[in-house]
Design an enzyme around this catalytic site. Structure first.
Site, PDB file in Angstrom:
ATOM      1  CE  LYS A   1      -2.504   4.081  39.557  1.00  0.00           C
ATOM      2  NZ  LYS A   1      -1.670   3.075  38.923  1.00  0.00           N
TER       3      LYS A   1
ATOM      4  NE  ARG B   1       9.964 -10.244  40.128  1.00  0.00           N
ATOM      5  CZ  ARG B   1       8.778  -9.793  40.487  1.00  0.00           C
ATOM      6  NH1 ARG B   1       7.825  -9.669  39.598  1.00  0.00           N
ATOM      7  NH2 ARG B   1       8.543  -9.472  41.735  1.00  0.00           N
TER       8      ARG B   1
ATOM      9  CD  GLU C   1       8.929  -6.891  34.966  1.00  0.00           C
ATOM     10  OE1 GLU C   1       8.376  -7.890  35.489  1.00  0.00           O
ATOM     11  OE2 GLU C   1       8.579  -5.720  35.227  1.00  0.00           O
TER      12      GLU C   1
END
Ligand code: TPP
Ligand code: DXP
Ligand code: MG
Length: 622
Positions: free
Chosen positions: A283, A394, A366
């Site tokens: 990343k 969610r 979530e």
């Protein structure tokens, strides 16, 4: 940089025509452009830098738009946009009227599925693949999902279903060991174990032998593999969890080695079963600051390319929330913090270091976070789930079924409430009030200032019961009005109480209301303002006070349907209110990307619009 090659890419066909050396140069140019554009417009830098080679390789090997690439979250799709006819618009990304920072079907035929929230790609791609199958369409469907997004429950629901699909369905797992922060959980450990296991290295040697017999583009794959630096370690090794789920596992492959990537992609294309290709990337690859601290450069505002420093770093609500929660956790051992992979964004970094035992990063989950927190609550802890408004969507059933119905005491720190700006429609925090308003016995605070947030958080934890939400916007607080001392927890009224018109609002719109009152005053009018902090339940005294005004104008930075304004009107009706009542809220529409300032203006929530609207009303009714 002149972007010699990139600027000539009109479609993936142009990528296919490049030589190996040109591909390397293309990747360099893409990285340069990504850093350049994100440093100005803000955006998802680290994730995009990590998938440059992967995206180029996918467009070499697959034939889009016939083949469909479904990006999970979609925050890593900038290179895809540049290679699919949008290079010349890339400078407009995340700007009003410009390209979206996420895939959008309405933007390009190359964007196979809209995204913004995590863990949807496998389900979406599977649906697309099934539809193709039914239509006799032999093209490929590819889901590109990060290791972080693979912590979301929906990804497993998709995988569980995908094993039954037979052909031309590929999952590419982009494993950089990072969600926004370091990735967490058993799956993250499992992926590392695949990379580290000795059997895997033995397997690699065996693979080359096996693959040497499979023809690809007229040549044995084994020959191609021998030329590649780290070799493609793919084989139908039947012992990964993915194989058990019915997907043939291939990998891991070095996601920055173009030749390896193309070999691997060409191989999975031949798979007779649904396939999962495990790609390992870094990343932030190619920009030192992002490589060293990819979390800080995951989603950034504008920054100085040479120093990596952000252009502005004002204090924000998330930081105040995090500081206050640390303070409260110090005084009471029951206080704990839960996050669904948003430790930095929600201001919980210090908490996670100071109270390690009471800090829970559950991954991008979530639904689980809400129910897990409910479990903590029913066993005597005081959990606070810090979550962006948009991602709380969610966990809606869990809020009703697992929290509210059994009266578990859960405090929600609802961050990014209201319009969020450049992330656009998938990230707007415009639904939480309507959602929470519908749940019986819920308490909701929407403070305007930092001290109001601190106040509300303390009351929510130690005085309130059941489900309590404290919501606050992205960014900082506005300038406080003259004479301001401390934000009331319930409501307050300011301005001329003899005025004909009462403007009611809550949250940061109060700043606009104060400025609107000044405009009205300068034009010879008068305006009284009521600011609510606790928006559910609404204080009956506030309603009584409001009922004395002939004209009421309610401004609400949320959806009209299920609004506080509607509830306030119902309460006024009970008092037989006969004056005029007008509501300005978000009416049955999604709000696209633009700066917060412009979004507020477009929605009629800025001071000028408020003043105009209030005065128009006076003219009409006068
Ligand atoms: C449902 C949901 N929760 C939280 C987020 C915020 N978010 C965006 S990207 C991201 C991390 C994704 O990690 P990964 O899939 O590994 O992609 P990477 O950025 O590492 O390439 C998170 C938590 C989101 N988009 N959707
Ligand atoms: C892609 C995603 O969902 C997050 O990265 C989000 O864009 C972060 O938003 P903030 O910049 O408001 O933290
Ligand atoms: Mg990742």
């Amino acid at each position: 940089m002149s972007y010699e090659i990139l600027s000539k890419i009109e479609s993936p066909a142009d990528v296919k025509a490049l030589s190996a050396e040109q591909l390397d140069q293309l990747c360099d140019e893409i990285r340069e452009k990504l850093i350049d554009v994100v440093s100005v417009n803000g955006g998802h830098l680290s994730s995009n830098l990590g998938v440059v080679e992967l995206t180029v390789a996918m467009h070499r090997v697959f034939d889009c738009p016939a083949d469909s690439i479904v990006f999970d979250v979609g925050h890593q799709s900038y290179t895809h946009k540049m290679l699919t006819g949008r290079y010349h618009e890339i400078d407009t990304i995340r700007r009003e009227g410009g390209l979206s920072g996420f895939p959008k079907r309405c933007e390009s035929e190359y964007d196979a599925f809209n995204a913004g929230h995590a863990s949807t790609s496998i389900s979406a791609a599977l649906g697309i693949a099934k539809a193709k199958l039914l239509a006799g369409d032999p093209s490929y469907t590819i889901a590109v999902i990060g290791d972080g997004s693979l912590t979301g429950g929906m990804a497993y629901e998709g995988l569980n279903n995908a094993g039954q699909h037979k052909k031309n369905f590929i999952v590419i797992l982009n494993d950089n060991r990072m969600s926004i922060s370091r990735n967490v959980g058993a799956m993250a450990r499992y992926l590392s174990s695949i990379r580290m296991q000795p059997w895997y290295r033995r397997l690699k040697r065996g693979t080359e032998h096996t693959l040497s017999k499979i023809p690809l583009l007229g040549r044995p794959i084994g020959n191609l593999l021998k030329r590649s630096k780290s070799k493609v370690k793919h084989v139908m090794y039947r012992h990964t969890i993915f194989d058990k789920l019915g997907l043939s596992y291939y990998g891991p492959v070095d996601g920055h080695n173009m030749e390896d990537l193309m070999n691997a992609l060409n191989t999975v294309k031949q798979s007779k079963d649904p396939a999962l290709l495990h790609v390992v990337t870094k990343k932030g690859k190619g920009y030192k600051y992002a490589e060293d601290d990819s979390a800080s450069y995951h989603g950034v505002g504008s920054f100085n390319v040479d120093t990596g420093e952000p252009i502005s770093s004002d204090k924000n609500f998330s930081a105040v929330f995090g500081e206050k929660l640390c303070e409260l956790a110090e005084t009471d051992q029951r206080v704990c913090a839960v996050t669904a992979a948003m430790r930095t964004g929600t201001g919980l970094m210090d908490f996670s270091k100071q109270y390690r035992d009471r800090f829970f990063d559950v991954g991008i989950a979530e639904e689980h976070a809400v129910t897990f927190a409910a479990g903590l609550a029913v066993n005597g802890m005081l959990p606070v789930f810090a979550v962006y408004s948009t991602f709380l969507q969610r966990g809606y059933d869990q809020l009703i079924h697992d929290v509210s119905m059994q009266n578990a005491h859960l405090v929600l720190g609802v961050d990014r409430a209201g319009v969020v700006g450049e992330d656009g429609e998938t990230h707007q925090g415009l639904f939480d009030v309507s959602m929470l308003n519908a749940i019986p016995d819920t308490t909701i605070y929407s403070p305007c200032y930092f001290d109001g947030l601190e106040n509300a958080l303390t009351t929510a934890l130690f005085e309130d019961k059941g489900l309590v939400a404290v919501r606050y916007p992205r960014g900082g607080e506005g300038k406080k009005p003259e004479g301001y001392s401390r934000e009331n927890i319930d409501y307050e009224i300011c301005g001329d109480r003899d005025a004909d018109t009462l403007l009611i609002t809550y949250g940061r719109l109060f700043n606009e209301a104060v400025a609107a009152r000044q405009i009205v005053k300068e034009q010879g009018g008068e305006l009284c303002i009521m600011k609510l902090c606790r928006i559910k339940p609404i204080d009956e005294r506030a309603v009584k006070l409001a009922s004395g005004f002939p004209k009421i104008h309610f401004f609400e930075e949320g959806m009209r349907s299920g609004s506080v304004a509607d509830r306030f009107r119902d309460m006024l009706d009970l008092q037989n209110y006969s004056g005029s009542y007008r509501v300005c809220a978000v009416d049955d529409a999604y709000v696209q990307h633009a700066s917060v300032k412009n979004s507020l203006q477009a929605l009629g929530f800025d001071a000028q619009s408020m003043a105009r609207s209030v005065q128009q009303r006076e003219e009409v009714s006068g």
